[in-house]
Motif scaffolding. Sequence first.
Motif, PDB file in Angstrom:
ATOM      1  N   ILE A 182      -2.999  -3.488   1.276  1.00  0.00           N
ATOM      2  CA  ILE A 182      -2.475  -4.014   2.544  1.00  0.00           C
ATOM      3  C   ILE A 182      -1.165  -4.755   2.326  1.00  0.00           C
ATOM      4  O   ILE A 182      -0.200  -4.568   3.074  1.00  0.00           O
ATOM      5  N   SER A 183      -1.096  -5.585   1.289  1.00  0.00           N
ATOM      6  CA  SER A 183       0.147  -6.332   1.045  1.00  0.00           C
ATOM      7  C   SER A 183       1.297  -5.394   0.699  1.00  0.00           C
ATOM      8  O   SER A 183       2.426  -5.592   1.155  1.00  0.00           O
ATOM      9  N   ALA A 184       0.999  -4.351  -0.064  1.00  0.00           N
ATOM     10  CA  ALA A 184       2.057  -3.392  -0.426  1.00  0.00           C
ATOM     11  C   ALA A 184       2.512  -2.594   0.784  1.00  0.00           C
ATOM     12  O   ALA A 184       3.711  -2.358   0.970  1.00  0.00           O
ATOM     13  N   ILE A 233       4.714  -3.134  -4.925  1.00  0.00           N
ATOM     14  CA  ILE A 233       6.105  -3.202  -4.479  1.00  0.00           C
ATOM     15  C   ILE A 233       6.921  -2.067  -5.087  1.00  0.00           C
ATOM     16  O   ILE A 233       7.722  -1.429  -4.407  1.00  0.00           O
ATOM     17  N   LEU A 234       6.697  -1.785  -6.353  1.00  0.00           N
ATOM     18  CA  LEU A 234       7.512  -0.778  -7.031  1.00  0.00           C
ATOM     19  C   LEU A 234       6.988   0.651  -6.892  1.00  0.00           C
ATOM     20  O   LEU A 234       7.776   1.590  -6.846  1.00  0.00           O
ATOM     21  N   LEU A 250      10.503 -10.598   1.656  1.00  0.00           N
ATOM     22  CA  LEU A 250       9.423  -9.614   1.752  1.00  0.00           C
ATOM     23  C   LEU A 250       8.425  -9.736   0.605  1.00  0.00           C
ATOM     24  O   LEU A 250       7.222  -9.566   0.801  1.00  0.00           O
ATOM     25  N   ILE A 251       8.920 -10.027  -0.580  1.00  0.00           N
ATOM     26  CA  ILE A 251       8.023 -10.204  -1.728  1.00  0.00           C
ATOM     27  C   ILE A 251       7.132 -11.426  -1.512  1.00  0.00           C
ATOM     28  O   ILE A 251       5.925 -11.386  -1.772  1.00  0.00           O
ATOM     29  N   LEU A 252       7.706 -12.511  -1.003  1.00  0.00           N
ATOM     30  CA  LEU A 252       6.905 -13.700  -0.702  1.00  0.00           C
ATOM     31  C   LEU A 252       5.899 -13.410   0.406  1.00  0.00           C
ATOM     32  O   LEU A 252       4.764 -13.886   0.369  1.00  0.00           O
ATOM     33  N   ALA A 253       6.308 -12.627   1.392  1.00  0.00           N
ATOM     34  CA  ALA A 253       5.382 -12.242   2.456  1.00  0.00           C
ATOM     35  C   ALA A 253       4.251 -11.385   1.898  1.00  0.00           C
ATOM     36  O   ALA A 253       3.083 -11.548   2.291  1.00  0.00           O
ATOM     37  N   ALA A 254       4.574 -10.476   0.986  1.00  0.00           N
ATOM     38  CA  ALA A 254       3.534  -9.648   0.359  1.00  0.00           C
ATOM     39  C   ALA A 254       2.549 -10.524  -0.413  1.00  0.00           C
ATOM     40  O   ALA A 254       1.332 -10.300  -0.357  1.00  0.00           O
ATOM     41  N   ALA A 255       3.056 -11.521  -1.126  1.00  0.00           N
ATOM     42  CA  ALA A 255       2.178 -12.430  -1.863  1.00  0.00           C
ATOM     43  C   ALA A 255       1.286 -13.214  -0.905  1.00  0.00           C
ATOM     44  O   ALA A 255       0.091 -13.416  -1.172  1.00  0.00           O
TER      45      ALA A 255
END
Length: 176
Positions: free
Chosen positions: A131-133, A86-87, A151-156
């Motif tokens: 892929i998640s990032a 994410i970062l 979006l963070i929850l979707a990435a997880a």
Amino acid sequence: MATAASSGRRTGGDGSNVAALIALTASGASALLALFARQTVDTAAHHPLVFGGFLALVLCLTVAVVDVYGKGTLSFAGSGLLAVGILLGPGPAMAAAICAAALLYVRTIRLGAKLHRALFNAATFALSAGISAELCGRYANSGNFAFDLALILAAALVYCVVNLGLLSLAMGAAED
């Protein structure tokens, strides 16, 4: 085969399905690593302390494991890999995932860890993180808290689906 089935024991496949899955997973991870290689190098060069700090965090989370009732262990490395993705982006997250898998392999060699499983773990971790990032994490710095949290929850969720999906495929192929 009839005696094995009648005795209640499961019989595994011939291994070719598992080998094919490992090869496909490793090839996919290698392709994504190559695609994001420039981003990884640039991030490490321009932000070495941030990248190094997050890599150290991922490695610490890799060794902080919880025993799952004698059936294996669960680490929290995925949380660190999501943070890196994410970062810093998918490339650095995938590089950190490879390092985490290497550390996991080194820690389990004395327990009889197999190299093909380590390769599969590295590819699975890298694909899950990358892929998640790429799909969710790179848009999560908008400044809108609700949007970023979604979006963070979707990435997880994407990380878990890819990671557990590949693991389930491998287990299914091994059991034929």
